[in-house]
Design a protein around this motif. Structure first.
Motif, PDB file in Angstrom:
ATOM      1  N   TRP A   1       0.847  -1.196   0.000  1.00 30.84           N
ATOM      2  CA  TRP A   1       0.000   0.000   0.000  1.00 30.84           C
ATOM      3  C   TRP A   1       0.888   1.254   0.000  1.00 30.84           C
ATOM      4  O   TRP A   1       0.717   2.172  -0.810  1.00 30.84           O
ATOM      5  CB  TRP A   1      -0.882  -0.058   1.246  1.00 30.84           C
TER       6      TRP A   1
ATOM      7  N   THR B   1      -6.272   4.462  -2.820  1.00 37.17           N
ATOM      8  CA  THR B   1      -5.874   5.674  -2.095  1.00 37.17           C
ATOM      9  C   THR B   1      -5.392   6.745  -3.054  1.00 37.17           C
ATOM     10  O   THR B   1      -5.736   7.933  -2.916  1.00 37.17           O
ATOM     11  CB  THR B   1      -4.766   5.339  -1.081  1.00 37.17           C
TER      12      THR B   1
ATOM     13  N   PHE C   1     -14.014   6.170  -2.023  1.00 36.82           N
ATOM     14  CA  PHE C   1     -13.006   5.142  -1.734  1.00 36.82           C
ATOM     15  C   PHE C   1     -13.523   3.757  -2.115  1.00 36.82           C
ATOM     16  O   PHE C   1     -12.770   2.931  -2.657  1.00 36.82           O
ATOM     17  CB  PHE C   1     -12.625   5.174  -0.259  1.00 36.82           C
TER      18      PHE C   1
END
Length: 273
Positions: free
Chosen positions: A8, A115, A148
């Motif tokens: 991530w 993200t 999101f």
């Protein structure tokens, strides 16, 4: 969790280091905003200002949720190009032979791409004061989890494509062929009412359709619009003759994301077999 966070974090760092990617991803959404908002806006507003319409209707307010959704879609899917690049340079093989499970690899990639897409989507709201769109702070807070979730669903699609293909050229070609129909068949830029049956079927299975309609429900005050505008602009999405509620749209996106993450995990497993 350490493996998920590492993947991530890596995607986010790569995003901030690539400034060309940061500004380049705005070009297409802003171009569509100018062309459709400026070009078609006057005609649509004049058409809907007649009897039963609303002379104060702002066409840009109708397409702005779609433009943000387009940003999320394009950024999410094209972020998965890094998976292809990792394959080409051998980095992905190192990840696949590590103790990290395939599910965690897929989740880490989806969260990283999502993200990045969320940040890109939120940056679109910088344009709000300049284009005459009214969005209050509470609506933006409500939009963040929705955006999101949309980004996660779109990223899972990009990840699945990247897990199957082996070349960057093939990925970009397939994504370009896939992305534009998903945008045009979602109600992002124009109403999707009264389409042929085969095209209406594509609209109903398109995940972007539900994301765009979900954002419109939050950003556009439908109760303040005349029934004629609501019908003409397709602000009441129906499936099997009934209106789709927000919970059902969220559920569709969640199921879509889970299914594609599972398929991408299977694809990663086969790649390392």
């Amino acid at each position: 969790m350490e493996g998920i966070i590492a993947i991530w974090q890596r995607d986010i760092i790569k995003f901030f280091r690539d400034r060309a990617r940061l500004f380049g991803s705005f070009s297409m959404p802003i171009l569509f905003l100018i062309i459709f908002g400026g070009g078609m806006g006057g005609s649509m507003e004049a058409l809907l200002a007649g009897p039963g319409g609303d002379p104060n209707f702002n066409y840009i307010e109708f397409i702005f949720p779609g433009i943000v959704s387009m940003t999320l879609l394009m950024t999410s899917i094209f972020s998965s190009l890094s998976v292809i690049q990792d394959k080409e340079f051998g980095y992905m093989r190192e990840i696949l032979v590590s103790p990290i499970s395939r599910v965690n690899i897929a989740i880490g990639n989806v969260l990283g791409s999502s993200t990045v897409a969320l940040m890109q989507g939120l940056l679109m709201f910088v344009l709000v004061p300049f284009i005459g769109v009214r969005v209050d702070f509470i609506s933006i807070l409500q939009l963040i989890p929705v955006m999101f979730l949309m980004a996660c669903a779109f990223s899972s699609l990009g990840l699945l494509i990247a897990s199957v293909l082996k070349s960057s050229q093939g990925f970009q070609l397939l994504v370009q062929v896939l992305v534009m129909p998903m945008i045009f068949l979602s109600g992002a830029l124009f109403p999707i009412n009264n389409m042929p049956d085969w095209m209406d079927f594509l609209v109903k299975i398109n995940p972007v359709t539900y994301g765009v309609d979900l954002m419109k429900k939050i950003m556009v005050d439908v109760d303040q619009l005349s029934p004629m505008i609501v019908e003409a602009m397709g602000l009441n999405l129906e499936v099997f003759g009934r209106s789709v509620i927000m919970f059902e749209q969220i559920l569709f996106l969640v199921v879509f994301m889970i299914v594609l993450v599972i398929l991408a995990t299977i694809s990663f497993s086969r790649a390392n077999a």
